[in-house]
Write a protein that holds these residues in place. Structure first.
Motif, PDB file in Angstrom:
ATOM      1  N   GLN A 112       0.838  -1.192   0.000  1.00  0.00           N
ATOM      2  CA  GLN A 112       0.000   0.000   0.000  1.00  0.00           C
ATOM      3  C   GLN A 112       0.875   1.245   0.000  1.00  0.00           C
ATOM      4  O   GLN A 112       1.862   1.315   0.726  1.00  0.00           O
ATOM      5  CB  GLN A 112      -0.896   0.034   1.241  1.00  0.00           C
ATOM      6  CG  GLN A 112      -1.985  -0.997   1.230  1.00  0.00           C
ATOM      7  CD  GLN A 112      -2.952  -0.797   2.375  1.00  0.00           C
ATOM      8  OE1 GLN A 112      -3.435   0.300   2.614  1.00  0.00           O
ATOM      9  NE2 GLN A 112      -3.222  -1.877   3.097  1.00  0.00           N
ATOM     10  N   GLU A 122      -3.760   3.870  -2.002  1.00  0.00           N
ATOM     11  CA  GLU A 122      -3.957   2.789  -2.976  1.00  0.00           C
ATOM     12  C   GLU A 122      -3.072   1.574  -2.718  1.00  0.00           C
ATOM     13  O   GLU A 122      -2.070   1.658  -2.022  1.00  0.00           O
ATOM     14  CB  GLU A 122      -3.713   3.285  -4.393  1.00  0.00           C
ATOM     15  CG  GLU A 122      -2.270   3.648  -4.684  1.00  0.00           C
ATOM     16  CD  GLU A 122      -2.063   4.116  -6.120  1.00  0.00           C
ATOM     17  OE1 GLU A 122      -2.971   3.976  -6.953  1.00  0.00           O
ATOM     18  OE2 GLU A 122      -0.974   4.614  -6.409  1.00  0.00           O
ATOM     19  N   LYS A 125      -3.432  -3.981  -8.383  1.00  0.00           N
ATOM     20  CA  LYS A 125      -4.884  -3.781  -8.541  1.00  0.00           C
ATOM     21  C   LYS A 125      -5.627  -5.089  -8.814  1.00  0.00           C
ATOM     22  O   LYS A 125      -6.787  -5.223  -8.467  1.00  0.00           O
ATOM     23  CB  LYS A 125      -5.179  -2.810  -9.678  1.00  0.00           C
ATOM     24  CG  LYS A 125      -4.405  -1.522  -9.629  1.00  0.00           C
ATOM     25  CD  LYS A 125      -4.856  -0.649  -8.507  1.00  0.00           C
ATOM     26  CE  LYS A 125      -4.154   0.704  -8.609  1.00  0.00           C
ATOM     27  NZ  LYS A 125      -3.851   1.270  -7.339  1.00  0.00           N
ATOM     28  N   THR A 139       2.688   5.385   3.760  1.00  0.00           N
ATOM     29  CA  THR A 139       1.336   5.959   3.661  1.00  0.00           C
ATOM     30  C   THR A 139       1.142   7.110   4.642  1.00  0.00           C
ATOM     31  O   THR A 139       0.200   7.872   4.507  1.00  0.00           O
ATOM     32  CB  THR A 139       0.256   4.900   3.951  1.00  0.00           C
ATOM     33  OG1 THR A 139       0.367   4.462   5.300  1.00  0.00           O
ATOM     34  CG2 THR A 139       0.339   3.741   2.976  1.00  0.00           C
ATOM     35  N   ASN A 189      -6.503   3.395   5.017  1.00  0.00           N
ATOM     36  CA  ASN A 189      -5.745   4.115   3.995  1.00  0.00           C
ATOM     37  C   ASN A 189      -6.673   4.631   2.893  1.00  0.00           C
ATOM     38  O   ASN A 189      -6.229   5.208   1.918  1.00  0.00           O
ATOM     39  CB  ASN A 189      -4.667   3.186   3.424  1.00  0.00           C
ATOM     40  CG  ASN A 189      -3.687   3.868   2.504  1.00  0.00           C
ATOM     41  OD1 ASN A 189      -3.485   5.069   2.535  1.00  0.00           O
ATOM     42  ND2 ASN A 189      -3.050   3.080   1.653  1.00  0.00           N
ATOM     43  N   THR A 205      -8.312   3.157   0.478  1.00  0.00           N
ATOM     44  CA  THR A 205      -8.024   2.678  -0.874  1.00  0.00           C
ATOM     45  C   THR A 205      -9.325   2.400  -1.627  1.00  0.00           C
ATOM     46  O   THR A 205     -10.399   2.282  -1.020  1.00  0.00           O
ATOM     47  CB  THR A 205      -7.190   1.387  -0.838  1.00  0.00           C
ATOM     48  OG1 THR A 205      -7.963   0.357  -0.216  1.00  0.00           O
ATOM     49  CG2 THR A 205      -5.881   1.583  -0.098  1.00  0.00           C
TER      50      THR A 205
END
Length: 127
Positions: free
Chosen positions: A34, A38, A42, A60, A116, A118
């Motif tokens: 991370q 994101e 993916k 992050t 986070n 995401t």
């Protein structure tokens, strides 16, 4: 002598079969990273099996976690989360954490991190 060779061959084949079975049931690690907001991966495709998720927090600026849900389920409902896939503790900035072993059956899953923030459409395909 022929009996000795036959017994030796039998023992050897049982030993190889046991080692092959151990490899089939071994835990395999899926590594995910991370960054701010994101996951760098993916979409992933893996065979059905038992996996541990390793979650790397790459700068992050805060703690991260990991949530895995069968695709199509309501991700906001914790009852749908695959709890064994949660990291065992939040992952601090620039550290790595792991989940417990998680059995993944054939199908599609989505993963995300609520800490986070995401995207919730990262996809894990299990074949």
């Amino acid at each position: 002598m022929k009996k000795f060779i036959a017994v030796f061959a039998l023992i050897l084949s049982v030993s190889f079969a046991a080692q092959a079975q151990d490899k089939m049931t071994m835990d395999t690690t899926i590594k995910l990273e991370q960054t701010p907001g994101e996951f760098t991966q993916k979409t992933l495709t893996v065979p059905a099996g038992t996996y541990t998720f390793e979650i790397a927090n790459n700068n992050t600026g805060g703690d991260v976690g990991f949530v895995l849900v069968k695709k199509g389920e309501d991700i906001s409902n914790p009852a749908n989360h695959i709890k064994t896939a949660y990291v065992t503790a939040v992952v601090p900035n620039n550290e790595t954490g792991n989940s417990n072993p998680t059995i993944l059956e054939k199908g599609e899953y989505v993963y995300f991190c609520p800490l986070n923030k995401t995207a919730t459409d990262n996809t894990l395909i299990v074949e």
